[in-house]
Scaffold this active site. Structure first.
Site, PDB file in Angstrom:
ATOM      1  N   SER A  12       0.821  -1.089   0.217  1.00 15.02           N
ATOM      2  CA  SER A  12      -0.169  -0.069  -0.031  1.00 15.02           C
ATOM      3  C   SER A  12       0.847   1.375   0.222  1.00 15.02           C
ATOM      4  CB  SER A  12      -1.033  -0.035   1.211  1.00 15.02           C
ATOM      5  OG  SER A  12      -1.424   1.344   1.396  1.00 15.02           O
ATOM      6  N   HIS A  37      -1.233  -1.335  -4.204  1.00  6.41           N
ATOM      7  CA  HIS A  37      -2.441  -0.979  -3.502  1.00  6.41           C
ATOM      8  C   HIS A  37      -2.399   0.545  -3.580  1.00  6.41           C
ATOM      9  CE1 HIS A  37      -5.912  -1.786  -1.103  1.00  6.41           C
ATOM     10  NE2 HIS A  37      -5.537  -0.871  -0.461  1.00  6.41           N
ATOM     11  N   ASP A  39      -4.509   3.818  -2.217  1.00  6.37           N
ATOM     12  CA  ASP A  39      -5.716   3.947  -1.226  1.00  6.37           C
ATOM     13  C   ASP A  39      -6.444   5.400  -1.419  1.00  6.37           C
ATOM     14  OD1 ASP A  39      -5.877   1.850   0.591  1.00  6.37           O
ATOM     15  OD2 ASP A  39      -3.935   2.285   0.929  1.00  6.37           O
ATOM     16  N   MET A  41      -8.700   8.501  -0.675  1.00  8.28           N
ATOM     17  CA  MET A  41      -9.605   8.853   0.224  1.00  8.28           C
ATOM     18  C   MET A  41      -9.984  10.218   0.422  1.00  8.28           C
ATOM     19  SD  MET A  41      -7.088   7.600   3.667  1.00  8.28           S
ATOM     20  CE  MET A  41      -6.538   5.933   3.734  1.00  8.28           C
ATOM     21  N   MET A  72     -11.801   4.861  -0.824  1.00 10.99           N
ATOM     22  CA  MET A  72     -12.579   5.031   0.257  1.00 10.99           C
ATOM     23  C   MET A  72     -13.093   6.250   0.416  1.00 10.99           C
ATOM     24  SD  MET A  72      -9.579   3.678   2.796  1.00 10.99           S
ATOM     25  CE  MET A  72      -8.495   3.732   1.336  1.00 10.99           C
ATOM     26  N   MET A 141     -11.886  -5.378   5.341  1.00  8.76           N
ATOM     27  CA  MET A 141     -10.925  -4.333   6.229  1.00  8.76           C
ATOM     28  C   MET A 141     -10.574  -5.049   7.469  1.00  8.76           C
ATOM     29  SD  MET A 141     -10.151  -1.773   4.327  1.00  8.76           S
ATOM     30  CE  MET A 141      -8.910  -1.108   5.653  1.00  8.76           C
ATOM     31  N   ASP A 179      -6.689  -6.048   4.487  1.00  4.21           N
ATOM     32  CA  ASP A 179      -6.196  -4.932   4.372  1.00  4.21           C
ATOM     33  C   ASP A 179      -6.293  -4.338   5.932  1.00  4.21           C
ATOM     34  OD1 ASP A 179      -5.129  -2.262   3.727  1.00  4.21           O
ATOM     35  OD2 ASP A 179      -6.730  -1.725   2.534  1.00  4.21           O
TER      36      ASP A 179
HETATM   37  C1  DX5 Z   1      -6.193   1.984   5.370  1.00  2.00           C
HETATM   38  C2  DX5 Z   1      -5.957   1.644   4.021  1.00  2.00           C
HETATM   39  C3  DX5 Z   1      -4.896   0.611   4.017  1.00  2.00           C
HETATM   40  C4  DX5 Z   1      -3.301   1.020   4.813  1.00  2.00           C
HETATM   41  C5  DX5 Z   1      -2.904  -0.101   5.429  1.00  2.00           C
HETATM   42  O1  DX5 Z   1      -7.482   2.419   5.438  1.00  2.00           O
HETATM   43  O2  DX5 Z   1      -6.871   0.835   3.271  1.00  2.00           O
HETATM   44  O3  DX5 Z   1      -4.368   0.180   2.706  1.00  2.00           O
HETATM   45  O4  DX5 Z   1      -2.596   1.594   3.986  1.00  2.00           O
HETATM   46  O5  DX5 Z   1      -1.834   0.102   6.207  1.00  2.00           O
HETATM   47  P1  DX5 Z   1      -1.038  -1.158   7.164  1.00  2.00           P
HETATM   48  O6  DX5 Z   1      -0.837  -2.027   6.321  1.00  2.00           O
HETATM   49  O7  DX5 Z   1       0.046  -0.156   7.653  1.00  2.00           O
HETATM   50  O8  DX5 Z   1      -2.156  -0.961   8.230  1.00  2.00           O
HETATM   51 ZN    ZN Z   2      -6.363  -0.051   1.083  1.00  2.00          ZN
END
Ligand code: DX5
Ligand code: ZN
Length: 228
Positions: A12, A37, A39, A41, A72, A141, A179
């Site tokens: 990620s 990956h 993310d 937001m 997200m 999640m 995740d």
């Molecule tokens: C959180 C994200 C993840 C995040 C995971 O909302 O969707 O992808 O980057 O991070 P780690 O692996 O550090 O928990």
């Molecule tokens: Zn994620």
């Protein structure tokens, strides 16, 4: 667990150095990552604002790996075509934000991408029941979405086990991605429970080790399961 199938690792980039994102994506690619990956937001569904489609397009130029885009955001349907055009390979929307999930999944597929659905730790897997045959990936999640570096929520392990059973019972081939809080301690436990794709942020992009060392450590932690 999908026996004899290699577990995929999806770094990620939320934990990467955004000022040198291209290089970090390249490091992950060279180190044998399976997906990148990303993310996305919006500051509404989750507190932070991260990146949009132009950044996905920029990342596309640094790797040939599939781009695993985790939306997200509220009203994700409105953004699907932009992310598809930017080069997303998999687009995952949250059940909690997508009012017409069947339409959302079709839109993702019509845009030429694989379709994923995600649920938060407190959302029951039962809400996936009708849509499960339509999706290419389910993202469970294992922390509350919004930040990297959080601690794995133990109660999600049981959800992984139950979803794996359900997928196998119905002979469905959707990938089971997890995740949040995945590291050398939790990776083998989630794979044992049935996960096939591991997202990891802080465990891969950190100041203790190189991206390559971190990915290797994750793979080594899976060795006893004979699935790495
Ligand atoms: C959180 C994200 C993840 C995040 C995971 O909302 O969707 O992808 O980057 O991070 P780690 O692996 O550090 O928990
Ligand atoms: Zn994620």
């Amino acid at each position: 667990m999908q026996r004899n199938q290699k577990v995929k690792i999806a770094p990620s980039i939320l934990s990467a150095d955004f000022a040198r994102l291209g290089e970090q994506v390249q490091e992950a690619t060279k180190a044998g990552a399976d997906y990148i990956h990303i993310d996305v937001m919006d500051g509404r569904f989750v507190p932070q604002i991260t990146i949009g489609a132009p950044v996905v397009a920029a990342i596309r130029r640094w790797t040939d790996l599939p781009l695993d885009v985790h939306l997200m955001i509220e009203s994700p349907e409105q953004q699907i075509s932009q992310f598809a055009k930017a080069g997303a390979s998999i687009i995952t929307v949250h059940m909690e934000t997508c009012l017409h999930i069947h339409r959302g999944v079709q839109m993702i597929k019509d845009a030429g991408c694989k379709a994923g659905i995600s649920i938060n730790p407190a959302t029951s897997i039962s809400v996936l029941d009708e849509i499960l045959p339509e999706v290419d990936l389910v993202l469970l999640m294992t922390v509350n979405p919004g930040f990297s570096g959080q601690t794995f929520i133990e109660s999600t392990l049981n959800k992984i086990t139950r979803l794996r059973k359900e997928l196998d019972r119905r002979s469905l081939k959707a990938e089971l991605e997890v995740d949040g809080g995945i590291n050398i301690e939790t990776a083998s436990r989630v794979v044992k429970a049935g996960a096939t794709v591991l997202v990891a942020g802080a465990a891969i992009f950190n100041s203790r080790e190189s991206v390559e060392e971190a990915i290797n450590k994750l793979r080594v932690s899976l060795r006893s399961l004979a699935v790495d």
